[in-house]
Design an enzyme around this catalytic site. Structure first.
Site: not given
Length: 522
Positions: A69, A102-103, A400
């Site tokens: 994550d 987020t990545t 998520d």
């Protein structure tokens, strides 16, 4: 720092302790900043997609976290560089606002910086680059809106929500159970959602974990699970049609607020004191019984005498329950939290169809299940796993998925995942006749960074894969088709739009810095 002028009237800056500071100006400063941003993006690049690698992070006190994550990786990294900290903030803001992607947002920002560096070397002014990126991002934002599709869902038809949550979970370590976990996440969100106002309060979903069992044993409980057991081993382990008194006052005699001393010099005085204490306990238990309570949940502890008395009066009790859990129990059971025994009354009791204590394995670990509640708008996801790290990673993955389901309930628009990004990259070149074509091409090339990273991480040839049909995505799982609609790979429109906007804003901020003064290292 002070501003001075030489004999020709030209200004120059005098730095205090100048020999102890380092200074970068102009193109060197911009290149150094871009290098720092690219370094952070390079770390996360290998964690992107369903075949992305995990990172192991060890804290100074020896705790180990294994995750892919993006927000968690950057949160745990010890970053010194100020530009790298901006990338950490970028990932965190995507996590707070959307919960997923987020990545990807960091990888996209890194690609935009890489393209900007080439433009700066060609002599294009950084402000022109920043403005070009801003223009291109607006075109991309509007076009995503046009090519997205709306979908309808109901309590009976949750398949679109489940498919989108499965897309999110497919890049996590829990992807072998993604169908079951996606259904759990969607059902949990729908249980607490206010569909009229299109609002979801994720605080009403409690995620609890217990080491042992296997990931497939993860379950959704329409009620609350408390990691406590009955205060006395001989109290009943199963209570049906429970009426619950939720107390924040302790089962003990009141203490004077001032300093005091009691002198006991005879047996009679000690006996009187003991009888008075007994009377206090009796009155407290009787007040609970008079209100009609069949279970007491207390925020504080109580001593053995109160525990013994509760057991003899056939009033099961649970002690040391946390404040957040008390609030959730009150919401689920429709009860009121009572601060004083005098205020306890039948209408303030919570109601639950079943309260049971469940044991796990051979460790004598017990947990309390409060089910069939009067108001089922508070639910618990109970995770099982082989070890603590697995449970923590499953919690992050489910967070998520919960955020994605919440976003879809708020804005019911989807776009097929990477395919749209590749389509946008091709389209921008045609659409952007404003400004310099070179800026548009750079933004389009940067958009290709995400599918390129996906192809690399999946062991495919990046160039061959990307030169195929631009309307198709990357077949990471070797399904046999590049059509993301056929593979049911979807993501939320708001998540993709937010990624493009946030990445562009951070890159603009970095490009506008042309002077860096920092204390030199000792």
């Amino acid at each position: 720092m002070a501003l001075a002028f030489d004999e020709f009237g030209r200004p120059f800056i005098i730095l205090r302790e100048q020999e102890k500071k380092t200074r970068l100006r102009g193109l060197d400063a911009q290149k150094a900043n871009i290098a720092a941003g690219k370094a952070v993006a390079r770390i996360l690049r290998t964690s992107l997609g369903p075949k992305g690698m995990d990172k192991m992070l060890q804290s100074p006190d020896g705790d180990v976290i294994i995750t892919n994550d993006g927000a968690t990786i950057l949160e745990q990294m010890d970053v010194d560089n100020q530009i790298a900290k901006l990338m950490v903030e970028l990932s965190r803001s995507q996590d707070y606002e959307i919960g997923d992607g987020t990545t990807g947002v960091v990888v996209m920002a890194g690609a935009l910086l890489e393209q900007a560096e080439k433009l700066l070397e060609h002599g294009i002014h950084p402000i022109r680059v920043a403005e070009g990126y801003e223009m291109a991002s607006r075109v991309a934002f509007d076009h995503l809106e046009r090519i997205s599709r709306k979908f309808e869902f109901s309590a009976d038809n949750i398949e679109p929500l489940v498919q989108t949550c499965m897309t999110t979970l497919s890049s996590k370590i829990v992807n072998r159970c993604k169908r079951a976990l996606a259904e759990i996440a969607v059902k949990a969100v729908l249980a607490v959602a206010d569909l009229e106002r299109k609002d979801v309060n994720l605080d009403l979903i409690k995620v609890e974990g217990k080491v042992g069992g296997k990931l497939e044993d993860t379950e959704l409980v329409y009620g609350i699970i408390v990691d406590k057991d009955m205060s006395h081993p001989q109290m009943p382990k199963r209570i049906e049609d429970a009426k619950i008194a939720i107390l924040t006052c302790p089962f003990e005699p009141p203490k004077p607020k001032t300093k005091h001393k009691v002198d006991i010099d005879t047996v009679e005085k000690f006996q009187t004191l003991r009888e008075q204490e007994q009377k206090y306990f009796d009155e407290m238990v009787q007040k609970c019984k008079d209100a009609g309570a069949t279970l007491v949940i207390c925020q504080w502890g109580f001593d053995d005498e109160a525990n013994h008395l509760l057991m003899h009066r056939n009033l099961p009790a649970v002690r040391w329950v946390g404040g957040v859990e008390l609030e959730l129990i009150a919401i689920a059971t429709g009860g009121r939290i009572v601060p004083r025994f005098q205020e306890l009354s039948p209408e303030k009791l919570g109601k639950a169809g079943l309260v049971r204590e469940k044991s796990f394995g051979t460790t004598k670990d017990r947990m309390l299940y409060i089910e069939q509640c009067a108001n089922s708008r508070a639910v618990t996801i109970f995770i099982r796993g082989g070890n603590k790290m697995m449970i923590e990673e499953t919690k992050r993955s489910l967070h998520d998925a919960l955020c994605v389901a919440r976003n879809l309930i708020r804005i019911t628009q989807l776009c097929t995942a990477v395919a749209q990004q590749r389509y946008l990259a091709q389209l921008l070149l045609k659409l952007l006749q404003i400004g310099t074509l070179e800026l548009s091409r750079s933004f389009a090339d940067a958009l290709d960074a995400v599918p390129l990273a996906l192809a690399e991480n999946s062991g495919l040839s990046p160039i061959d894969t990307l030169t195929c049909n631009p309307h198709c995505g990357i077949d990471c799982n070797d399904v046999g088709t590049n059509d993301m609609k056929e593979q049911n790979v979807f993501e939320t429109l708001i998540g993709k739009q937010q990624q493009i906007l946030l990445a562009t804003q951070v890159v603009k901020m970095i490009l506008k810095i042309d002077d860096v003064i920092s204390p030199s290292e000792y």
